[in-house]
Design an enzyme around this catalytic site. Structure first.
Site, short mmCIF file in Angstrom:
data_model
loop_
_atom_site.label_atom_id
_atom_site.label_comp_id
_atom_site.label_asym_id
_atom_site.label_seq_id
_atom_site.Cartn_x
_atom_site.Cartn_y
_atom_site.Cartn_z
CG ASP A 93 -2.07 1.00 1.07
OD1 ASP A 93 -2.92 1.06 1.97
OD2 ASP A 93 -2.09 1.72 0.04
CB SER A 94 0.54 4.30 -1.95
OG SER A 94 -0.79 4.61 -1.52
N GLY A 95 0.85 4.30 1.44
CA GLY A 95 1.23 5.15 2.56
C GLY A 95 0.25 6.24 2.90
N GLY A 96 -0.55 6.69 1.94
CA GLY A 96 -1.48 7.79 2.20
C GLY A 96 -2.40 7.49 3.37
CG PHE A 97 -5.59 4.12 5.02
CD1 PHE A 97 -5.21 3.24 6.02
CD2 PHE A 97 -6.91 4.56 4.98
CE1 PHE A 97 -6.13 2.80 6.96
CE2 PHE A 97 -7.83 4.12 5.92
CZ PHE A 97 -7.44 3.23 6.91
CG ASP A 147 -4.95 6.70 -1.92
OD1 ASP A 147 -3.90 6.42 -1.30
OD2 ASP A 147 -6.03 6.13 -1.74
CD GLN A 190 -9.80 7.33 -2.00
OE1 GLN A 190 -10.84 7.27 -1.32
NE2 GLN A 190 -8.70 6.65 -1.64
N GLY A 217 -11.08 4.53 0.25
CA GLY A 217 -12.04 5.40 0.91
C GLY A 217 -13.22 4.65 1.49
CG ASP A 267 -5.83 -4.98 2.50
OD1 ASP A 267 -6.43 -4.19 1.75
OD2 ASP A 267 -5.36 -4.67 3.62
CB CYS A 305 -11.26 -25.30 11.16
SG CYS A 305 -9.77 -24.49 10.55
CB CYS A 307 -6.25 -24.38 10.33
SG CYS A 307 -6.52 -24.07 12.08
CB CYS A 310 -8.84 -26.65 13.95
SG CYS A 310 -9.44 -24.97 14.23
CG HIS A 336 -8.93 -20.79 13.44
ND1 HIS A 336 -9.46 -21.93 12.87
CD2 HIS A 336 -9.95 -19.91 13.58
CE1 HIS A 336 -10.77 -21.74 12.68
NE2 HIS A 336 -11.09 -20.53 13.10
C1 LIG Z 1 -11.24 -3.33 9.95
O1 LIG Z 1 -9.88 -2.84 9.94
C2 LIG Z 1 -9.83 -1.48 10.27
O2 LIG Z 1 -10.24 -0.74 9.13
C3 LIG Z 1 -9.11 -0.33 8.40
C4 LIG Z 1 -9.19 -1.03 7.09
N1 LIG Z 1 -9.84 -0.13 6.18
C5 LIG Z 1 -9.16 0.44 5.19
N2 LIG Z 1 -9.71 1.34 4.35
C6 LIG Z 1 -8.73 1.74 3.51
C7 LIG Z 1 -8.72 2.72 2.51
C8 LIG Z 1 -7.51 2.97 1.83
C9 LIG Z 1 -7.42 4.01 0.82
O3 LIG Z 1 -8.40 4.71 0.51
N3 LIG Z 1 -6.23 4.22 0.24
C10 LIG Z 1 -5.12 3.48 0.56
N4 LIG Z 1 -3.95 3.75 -0.09
N5 LIG Z 1 -5.15 2.50 1.48
C11 LIG Z 1 -6.33 2.25 2.14
C12 LIG Z 1 -6.36 1.26 3.16
C13 LIG Z 1 -7.54 1.03 3.86
N6 LIG Z 1 -7.86 0.20 4.91
C14 LIG Z 1 -7.89 -0.74 9.17
O4 LIG Z 1 -7.13 0.47 9.34
C15 LIG Z 1 -7.14 0.82 10.72
C16 LIG Z 1 -5.79 0.38 11.29
C17 LIG Z 1 -7.46 2.29 10.88
O5 LIG Z 1 -8.20 0.04 11.31
C18 LIG Z 1 -8.39 -1.11 10.52
#
Ligand SMILES: CO[C@@H]1O[C@H](CNc2nc3cc4c(=O)[nH]c(N)nc4cc3[nH]2)[C@H]2OC(C)(C)O[C@@H]12
Length: 373
Positions: A93-97, A147, A190, A217, A267, A305, A307, A310, A336
């Site tokens: 992932d690119s780091g923005g989030f 982003d 987005q 987003g 993911d 399961c 795994c 289990c 698991h």
């Molecule tokens: C259920 O887990 C919580 O929810 C977040 C996962 N939800 C999420 N939406 C995302 C959106 C973007 C995006 O718009 N752009 C980029 N580049 N990466 C992204 C990564 C993202 N991951 C986890 O992130 C935290 C750690 C805040 O709680 C977890």
């Protein structure tokens, strides 16, 4: 050989599709769930254990590796695959989030994002160019455009400005992307919870012809039906011969609902994160194995399961390890939960192959329960 998506078939019952994603480090059957290894490690898991439970591709994170140990060190080590001894595909992932979910004092401008390291407070910045160059250095098979993930909720005008800037950033990432590697740069759609902004974002990005498209987003605290609606508003504007990646989604119901709407890649930290507090995803729904009622329960966490955890250990033993703060306990719950989601996607792909994903959804929800799992 670059990254190439091969559409195998579409489910006759739903909008789901079976595909194969060819990458320099191997082929991925889709729809697929990608375990998250944020700092170049899926917490507590060895590469061999990840392969045994069926992980086809794992995620790592530009923000974290940029801060520590630094992308130059990873490059010097021979790249991320060599550094972490993982010879299957990797996506970064690119780091923005992460800047927005982790760092303090961040400032966003047309140029990029300035922030303070959540580790030592250093003043740092990431731009579309530098985030792309960091990912080129890390060497993942699939890298993401830089982003902004707008917060939820957010004003329409803010989401509009942010989404338009993300489209301009996407073009800058493409220009900065070094072609010397076989890495595929995916664009990230987005648009918040607004159908018109989602459509515009998808049109802007597809005009740049990326080899794959993520939907960002989302999974940011919005009600799940908003997320599903935004998928329905976005996917029709994405090309059918390219992969679609829904970022940050990892609960069983959302993986099934997303697959039904045509998503190919997912993911999330959820399975590994809740495993570390002793919460399990099982065929009968969520289970908190540290609960006292399992003290004398010598059965497996999930009777259905197969795994490693289990097959070889009881609820009583795993509960004891967690209560005694023994590391092995959380490794077993992690094995698991990851196996559960990876195996769920095996079943989803089987259901698509047999044109019965809609039926599978009903059967699964019946057993698993509709709770927010
Ligand atoms: C259920 O887990 C919580 O929810 C977040 C996962 N939800 C999420 N939406 C995302 C959106 C973007 C995006 O718009 N752009 C980029 N580049 N990466 C992204 C990564 C993202 N991951 C986890 O992130 C935290 C750690 C805040 O709680 C977890």
């Amino acid at each position: 050989m670059a990254v190439k998506y091969e559409l195998i078939k579409t489910c006759a019952q739903t909008g789901a599709r079976l595909g194969r994603l060819h990458t320099p480090h191997g082929v991925i059957d889709t729809p697929t769930f990608m375990p998250v290894g944020t700092q170049a490690s899926v917490k507590g898991m060895s590469p061999e254990e990840l392969k045994t439970l069926g992980a086809q591709i794992i995620l790592s994170n530009t923000y974290h590796l940029f801060l520590r140990p630094g992308h130059e060190l990873v490059k010097e080590a021979g790249g991320l695959h060599r550094f972490m001894n993982w010879d299957r595909p990797i996506l970064t992932d690119s780091g923005g989030f992460q800047v927005f979910s982790l760092s303090e004092m961040r400032k966003i401008t047309e140029e990029g994002v300035q922030f303070r390291s959540h580790i030592n407070g250093d003043k740092l910045s990431l731009t579309p160019e530098s985030a792309t160059q960091v990912q080129n250095a890390l060497g993942a098979d699939i890298i993401m455009a830089f982003d902004e993930c707008p917060p939820y909720p957010a004003e329409y005008e803010y989401v509009k400005q942010s989404t338009e800037r993300t489209s301009r950033w996407a073009e800058r990432c493409l220009k900065a992307h070094s072609r010397s590697h076989d890495q595929a740069l995916f664009g990230i759609v987005q648009g918040g919870m607004h159908a018109d902004l989602r459509k515009q974002s998808a049109l802007d990005l597809t005009s740049l012809d990326f080899p794959g498209y993520a939907m960002g987003g989302l999974s940011v605290g919005e009600p799940k039906h908003f997320m599903y609606e935004m998928l329905e508003e976005t996917i029709p504007y994405l090309p059918g011969n390219k992969p679609r990646y829904l970022m940050g989604v990892g609960s069983p119901d959302a993986l099934i609902e997303g697959s039904i709407r045509g998503v190919d890649m997912f993911d999330c930290v959820l399975p590994t994160r809740i495993a570390r507090n002793g919460t399990l995803m099982t065929s009968q729904g969520r289970m908190v194995v540290r609960n006292a009622k399992y003290t004398n329960d010598f059965g497996p966490m999930d009777p259905e399961c197969s795994c490693y955890a289990c097959r070889n250990y009881s609820r009583a033993y795993i509960r004891h390890l967690i209560k005694a703060d023994e590391m092995f306990g959380l490794r077993l719950t992690t094995i698991h939960n990851l196996h559960f989601l990876v195996n769920l996607m095996v079943q989803v792909r089987e259901a698509i192959r047999e044109d019965r994903l809609g039926t599978f959804r009903e059967e699964f929800f019946e057993k698993y329960g509709m709770a927010d799992n």
